[in-house]
Design a protein around this motif. Structure first.
Motif, short mmCIF file in Angstrom:
data_model
loop_
_atom_site.label_atom_id
_atom_site.label_comp_id
_atom_site.label_asym_id
_atom_site.label_seq_id
_atom_site.Cartn_x
_atom_site.Cartn_y
_atom_site.Cartn_z
N ARG A 97 -8.15 76.60 -5.78
CA ARG A 97 -8.93 75.87 -6.78
C ARG A 97 -8.03 75.18 -7.80
NH1 ARG A 97 -12.40 81.15 -6.70
NH2 ARG A 97 -13.94 80.60 -5.10
N ASP A 355 -23.07 80.18 -5.09
CA ASP A 355 -22.61 81.39 -5.77
C ASP A 355 -23.47 82.57 -5.31
OD1 ASP A 355 -21.07 82.67 -8.13
OD2 ASP A 355 -23.17 83.19 -8.51
N GLN A 360 -26.55 79.26 -7.24
CA GLN A 360 -26.26 77.87 -7.61
C GLN A 360 -25.09 77.33 -6.79
OE1 GLN A 360 -28.19 76.11 -9.98
NE2 GLN A 360 -29.43 77.94 -9.62
N LEU A 362 -21.64 75.90 -5.88
CA LEU A 362 -20.30 75.95 -6.46
C LEU A 362 -19.67 74.56 -6.27
CD1 LEU A 362 -18.64 79.31 -5.33
CD2 LEU A 362 -19.47 78.69 -7.60
N GLU A 365 -16.76 73.20 -3.24
CA GLU A 365 -16.46 74.16 -2.19
C GLU A 365 -17.51 74.07 -1.09
OE1 GLU A 365 -15.22 78.06 -3.43
OE2 GLU A 365 -14.45 77.30 -5.34
#
Length: 465
Positions: A97, A355, A360, A362, A365
């Motif tokens: 990340r 997630d 929700q 991400l 990703e």
């Protein structure tokens, strides 16, 4: 406003996993013209190609030739390969990340589902995954041991992997000696005493998950007879009859009927294809499996237009000193990456990772292949699947939905990090050295290739080279 995604600052994407879905994602990213992209691909093994190398049966070399397509992607200047780098061990999700605008998880399903029956932990019970990896020389399964001295084996499940396991068990080993089968596996198969292999399906021929080509390969073996019980191929329910409108289903049903008419055959070795039976217990002696208790099933409507198997309370016992389960696969959780324990895959919506807690999306990703949709489809299925995810990635990138301000986006940041941590990563040119050595070693034995089956041997060979 960032200029990431411009010619001067291309969007940097990490692809975790070098199987078909990973390469098809890289291909779609690098061939599109909307946004300049650079792809770094990671694999925990020094070798690329995932299940094409470690899962496709050695007598299916035509399927393995798809690696020619992947190599064309790998030699593109915008692509880099980092082999022998495991996410969760050598690098963490947080490392990716920090260094990439987008991340693609193409990690497949590395574990198998269990039956959940008494006796499943008796010695002699194995996953089909382990056997396939063993005869293919996969480092994870190099040290596995299978007792081929028994006379009867059972394969639970009738998908294409089950067909591969059955075919390798039933095949004359001399027909395999010129392939890339692991040398130790060939020697073990030459000593096999197995005469009967039971192929067990819980539903009927209209619900068989194998392809017509796979079951017909077994029927065409010169070393074994494929035997089908005529009573188990009758289509007594409307859903099965309706399924005949599908061409592949019709071919499977007709072929099962054809084999049933041929009877027992004359060969010493038999593959007995059974329908509408479920193992309910593995029976053993001295800690080792000796037999399977089966329950006869009836097919009942599942409320969705199909049928499910329901036990009838009628039982039988078959001898089995070796049992392989091939009843589905699931992913393995990776530290820092969302995972759905129930489905065994990475939670996602149209490839966008969700997630685990909130559900929700991400940002930046994504998932492709079996990690995205579960264990379904053939190698070619992954191309359209990966293209769909890449389409979502590009849509998001156009909206600025990527890690535009990644703290360390220098192209040399990842190689530098790996060197700092003492990780010996293998780039694609190094893999080509290994590839050449394997082919040369195989040529001396009149084989397509002789694989390195231990990671340490691969690294030593590269050091020597």
């Amino acid at each position: 406003m960032t200029d990431r995604g411009s010619a001067s600052r291309p969007l940097r994407v990490a692809v975790v996993g070098s199987g078909p879905s990973g390469f098809y994602a890289a291909e779609a990213l690098l061939k599109q013209k909307e946004i300049p992209v650079r792809v770094d691909m990671f694999d925990r093994l020094p070798t690329p190609y995932g299940l094409v190398r470690g899962g496709v049966a050695p007598d299916h070399q035509k399927i393995k030739s798809v690696t020619v397509v992947y190599e064309k992607i790998a030699v593109m200047p915008e692509f880099r390969f980092f082999g022998n780098v495991k996410l969760g061990r050598d690098i963490q999700a947080a490392d990716l990340r920090r260094r990439y605008g987008q991340i693609v998880y193409a990690v497949g399903n590395e574990s198998d589902r269990r039956l959940g029956i008494p006796g499943e932990d008796l010695a002699g019970n194995h996953s089909a995954t382990a056997f396939v990896g063993w005869y293919n020389g996969h480092p994870d399964y190099r040290e596995e041991s299978f007792d081929l001295s028994c006379e009867s084996a059972a394969v639970i499940g009738i998908g294409n992997v089950a067909m591969d396991v059955t075919r390798i068990l039933a095949q004359d080993p001399e027909k395999l000696k010129s392939t890339d089968i692991a040398g130790y596996a060939l020697e073990a198969l030459r000593k096999s005493r197995i005469k009967t292999i039971y192929l067990l399906g819980r539903r009927g021929p209209a619900q068989a998950a194998y392809s017509p080509a796979e079951i017909q390969e077994i029927g065409h073996l010169e070393s074994a007879d494929l035997v089908v019980n005529p009573k188990e191929i009758e289509l007594g329910d409307e859903a099965s009859k309706a399924a005949l409108s599908d061409l592949e289903t019709k071919k499977n049903v007709e072929y099962a009927a054809c084999r049933a008419r041929l009877g027992e055959g004359s060969r010493e070795r038999k593959v007995r294809l059974r329908f509408c039976v479920s193992p309910v217990e593995a029976l053993g002696a001295d800690g080792k499996v000796k037999a399977l208790k089966l329950e006869k099933n009836a097919l009942v409507p599942d409320g969705k237009g199909g049928v499910s198997a329901k036990g009838t309370g009628q039982y039988e016992t078959i001898p089995a000193g070796l049992v392989f389960r091939s009843v589905g696969y699931r992913g393995i959780p990776i530290p820092g990456v969302p995972f759905d324990e129930k489905s065994g895959k990475i939670p996602n919506k149209d490839g966008r990772v969700l997630d685990s807690a909130s559900g929700q999306v991400l940002p930046a990703e994504y998932a492709v292949g079996w990690a995205k949709r579960g264990p379904s489809g053939l190698i070619g299925t992954n191309r359209a699947d990966s293209v769909a995810t890449v389409k979502a990635m590009l849509e998001d990138a156009a909206k600025g939905l990527f890690k535009a301000e990644a703290p360390d986006s220098d192209p040399e940041a990842m190689p530098r990090l790996l060197l700092e941590r003492g990780v010996r990563f293998i780039d694609f040119p190094s893999w080509k050295v290994l590839d050449k050595l394997e082919v040369e070693n195989g040529s001396r034995q009149r084989k397509i290739r002789e694989k390195f089956t231990r990671v340490e041997d691969m690294l030593q060979a590269l050091k020597s080279a």
